[in-house]
Design a protein around this motif. Sequence first.
Motif, PDB file in Angstrom:
ATOM      1  N   TYR A 140       2.120  -2.271  -1.577  1.00 47.94           N
ATOM      2  CA  TYR A 140       0.981  -1.481  -1.121  1.00 47.94           C
ATOM      3  C   TYR A 140       0.342  -0.767  -2.303  1.00 47.94           C
TER       4      TYR A 140
ATOM      5  N   ARG B 191       6.079  -6.799   0.822  1.00 49.10           N
ATOM      6  CA  ARG B 191       4.652  -6.462   0.716  1.00 49.10           C
ATOM      7  C   ARG B 191       4.518  -5.260  -0.218  1.00 49.10           C
TER       8      ARG B 191
ATOM      9  N   VAL C 259      -2.576  -4.100   1.085  1.00 45.56           N
ATOM     10  CA  VAL C 259      -1.464  -4.906   0.582  1.00 45.56           C
ATOM     11  C   VAL C 259      -1.995  -5.615  -0.656  1.00 45.56           C
TER      12      VAL C 259
ATOM     13  N   THR D  84       6.615  -1.200  -2.746  1.00 44.22           N
ATOM     14  CA  THR D  84       7.009  -1.721  -1.445  1.00 44.22           C
ATOM     15  C   THR D  84       7.390  -0.550  -0.538  1.00 44.22           C
TER      16      THR D  84
ATOM     17  N   VAL E  89       2.101 -10.061  -2.017  1.00 45.58           N
ATOM     18  CA  VAL E  89       3.280 -10.366  -1.204  1.00 45.58           C
ATOM     19  C   VAL E  89       4.160 -11.286  -2.033  1.00 45.58           C
TER      20      VAL E  89
END
Length: 131
Positions: free
Chosen positions: A74, A72, A64, A26, A67
């Motif tokens: 990455y 989010r 991304v 994140t 979620v």
Amino acid sequence: MFGQWQRKRGLANLILTLLDSKGEMTGAQIMREIEKVTQGIWRPSPGAVYPALDKMESEGLITVSKVERSQRYYAITEKGKRLLSPQGSLEVVIGDLEYNVRYLLDNRDLLTPDLKEKLKEILEEMEAILK
């Protein structure tokens, strides 16, 4: 302006390196990890990290991956991994060179004789490696 741009590119490179070595993270985890790897010297602010993440995502360097609630995660993309390679680094440097040459051309009337001489020396070195 150059220093600020250089630092932003450095942040992007650091984020890519972290995602490549540690896996998905994140934004908050990225900030903590940067603070950790710099031994507390630098903890980038959310105002630096999140715009960098957005830009890197729009450039296809990261994605991304998931979620969870409002978080989010990455992950680095293949394009991002290529940028970390020696060949990718050369492409970035050549892009920087082009930007700087255009700046010099736009400001050629400000070049002193000493600066012109230095540019001639650099040009001769470049010509030697391009043969």
